[in-house]
Write a protein that holds these residues in place. Structure first.
Motif, PDB file in Angstrom:
ATOM      1  N   GLY A 151       0.812  -1.213   0.000  1.00  0.00           N
ATOM      2  CA  GLY A 151       0.000   0.000   0.000  1.00  0.00           C
ATOM      3  C   GLY A 151       0.842   1.258   0.000  1.00  0.00           C
ATOM      4  O   GLY A 151       0.564   2.207  -0.744  1.00  0.00           O
ATOM      5  N   GLU A 152       1.875   1.285   0.809  1.00  0.00           N
ATOM      6  CA  GLU A 152       2.774   2.450   0.868  1.00  0.00           C
ATOM      7  C   GLU A 152       3.480   2.655  -0.464  1.00  0.00           C
ATOM      8  O   GLU A 152       3.620   3.782  -0.955  1.00  0.00           O
ATOM      9  N   PHE A 153       3.928   1.561  -1.065  1.00  0.00           N
ATOM     10  CA  PHE A 153       4.591   1.647  -2.363  1.00  0.00           C
ATOM     11  C   PHE A 153       3.654   2.230  -3.421  1.00  0.00           C
ATOM     12  O   PHE A 153       4.036   3.109  -4.198  1.00  0.00           O
ATOM     13  N   LEU A 154       2.414   1.751  -3.471  1.00  0.00           N
ATOM     14  CA  LEU A 154       1.479   2.208  -4.490  1.00  0.00           C
ATOM     15  C   LEU A 154       1.165   3.696  -4.334  1.00  0.00           C
ATOM     16  O   LEU A 154       0.991   4.408  -5.325  1.00  0.00           O
ATOM     17  N   LEU A 155       1.101   4.177  -3.104  1.00  0.00           N
ATOM     18  CA  LEU A 155       0.852   5.604  -2.877  1.00  0.00           C
ATOM     19  C   LEU A 155       1.966   6.464  -3.449  1.00  0.00           C
ATOM     20  O   LEU A 155       1.727   7.588  -3.885  1.00  0.00           O
ATOM     21  N   GLY A 156       3.184   5.940  -3.463  1.00  0.00           N
ATOM     22  CA  GLY A 156       4.323   6.708  -3.969  1.00  0.00           C
ATOM     23  C   GLY A 156       4.745   6.345  -5.369  1.00  0.00           C
ATOM     24  O   GLY A 156       5.749   6.860  -5.877  1.00  0.00           O
ATOM     25  N   MET A 157       3.983   5.472  -6.030  1.00  0.00           N
ATOM     26  CA  MET A 157       4.400   4.942  -7.332  1.00  0.00           C
ATOM     27  C   MET A 157       4.228   5.948  -8.462  1.00  0.00           C
ATOM     28  O   MET A 157       4.983   5.945  -9.431  1.00  0.00           O
ATOM     29  N   TYR A 158       3.237   6.816  -8.376  1.00  0.00           N
ATOM     30  CA  TYR A 158       2.897   7.717  -9.479  1.00  0.00           C
ATOM     31  C   TYR A 158       3.800   8.942  -9.479  1.00  0.00           C
ATOM     32  O   TYR A 158       4.127   9.495  -8.427  1.00  0.00           O
ATOM     33  N   GLY A 159       4.184   9.382 -10.682  1.00  0.00           N
ATOM     34  CA  GLY A 159       5.008  10.575 -10.829  1.00  0.00           C
ATOM     35  C   GLY A 159       6.145  10.352 -11.804  1.00  0.00           C
ATOM     36  O   GLY A 159       6.562   9.213 -12.044  1.00  0.00           O
ATOM     37  N   ASN A 160       6.662  11.449 -12.355  1.00  0.00           N
ATOM     38  CA  ASN A 160       7.697  11.379 -13.393  1.00  0.00           C
ATOM     39  C   ASN A 160       9.110  11.594 -12.865  1.00  0.00           C
ATOM     40  O   ASN A 160      10.062  11.537 -13.645  1.00  0.00           O
TER      41      ASN A 160
END
Length: 283
Positions: A151-160
């Protein structure tokens, strides 16, 4: 025994069944590698996952950006976009089992065929990475996907950002850079700076950037890299590359490549797909 590589399915289960029938796929005899984006944009992502799970170890799957997005939406890290077609999967009675299966899949795969290296990813490989680097970095992401910090990983996964790889990267920034390269990359600079602003993927690409596979001195140049993700690039076959996303969800074809006794022995097998999304800016 035959090895088949199949490009982006994106929820087009009828096309997948038709392609498997056309190649005469036998789970007891053959191996299929799906090169990512099994789900989303097409009409029946749940049917695709159920079909693939049913084949067990005879079908290996990579994770593409849409597969990771499925996990992001399911865990509340991202809202569905207007073109997403994930609701049926997420509301299915067996959705938990399907999501658990997805998180167990691969970010990169490697096989040796007659002494040649076949590296399989969804999108691309940064020019600084060797085959060994790519597999090791993919394993870092796989470990997190399968662990308690999902869950923590997915929260930070988006972005360039970060746009450029460094071995000194740590934490979420390191994982995001790996994910972006393996599941989103099309263009980068000679130094490996990734570009994600141009969504249509049309060649020759933005000024100052080039297709990742044309960077001079790329450290995986001696391997054959098979990938999908790039429907506007379409089918491309050369000694060091196999591009397999032929736009199934956009009304193109779903493609399989049969690999023979050597990496030079290749047969393209395609089925025409019913259009599920209007052509536009694929991602």
């Amino acid at each position: 025994m035959a090895l088949y590589l199949i490009g982006d399915i994106q929820g087009c289960d009828a096309a997948l069944q038709k392609l498997l029938d056309k190649i005469g796929f036998s789970p007891s005899r053959d191996t299929v590698v799906l090169l990512g984006d099994l789900v989303n944009r097409g009409p029946d992502s749940a049917a695709v996952l159920r079909r693939v799970q049913g084949y067990g170890a005879s079908v290996l799957s990579l994770l593409g950006n849409h597969d990771l997005h499925l996990l992001g939406v399911a865990h509340g890290a991202r809202k569905s976009s207007r073109k997403d077609t994930l609701a049926g999967l997420l509301e299915a009675p067996d959705s938990e089992a399907m999501l658990e299966w997805v998180r167990q899949q691969h970010m990169a795969l490697h096989m040796q065929i007659d002494g040649g290296d076949l590296l399989m990813v969804h999108a691309g490989v940064l020019p600084q990475w060797t085959v060994g680097d790519t597999l090791a970095l993919a394993a870092e992401v796989e470990s997190v996907l399968r662990g308690p910090a999902l869950g923590e990983f997915l929260l930070g996964m988006y972005g360039n950002e970060p746009a450029q790889w460094s071995d000194a990267l740590t934490g979420g920034a390191r994982l995001r850079a790996i994910v972006n390269a393996l599941t989103r990359l099309r263009f980068c600079t000679a130094e490996g700076v990734m570009e994600f602003e141009s969504k249509d993927g049309m060649l020759p690409g933005p000024e100052g950037f080039m297709p990742w596979f044309d960077v001079p001195g790329r450290k995986t140049a001696n391997a054959t890299i098979a990938f999908g993700h790039w429907s506007t690039l379409g089918w491309l076959s050369r000694p060091d590359l196999l591009s397999t996303d032929t736009g199934c969800v956009w009304g193109g074809c779903l493609s399989a490549v049969r690999i023979g006794a050597t990496l030079d022995e290749r047969e393209l097998i395609q089925v025409k797909c019913e259009q599920s999304q209007k052509p536009g800016k694929p991602d």
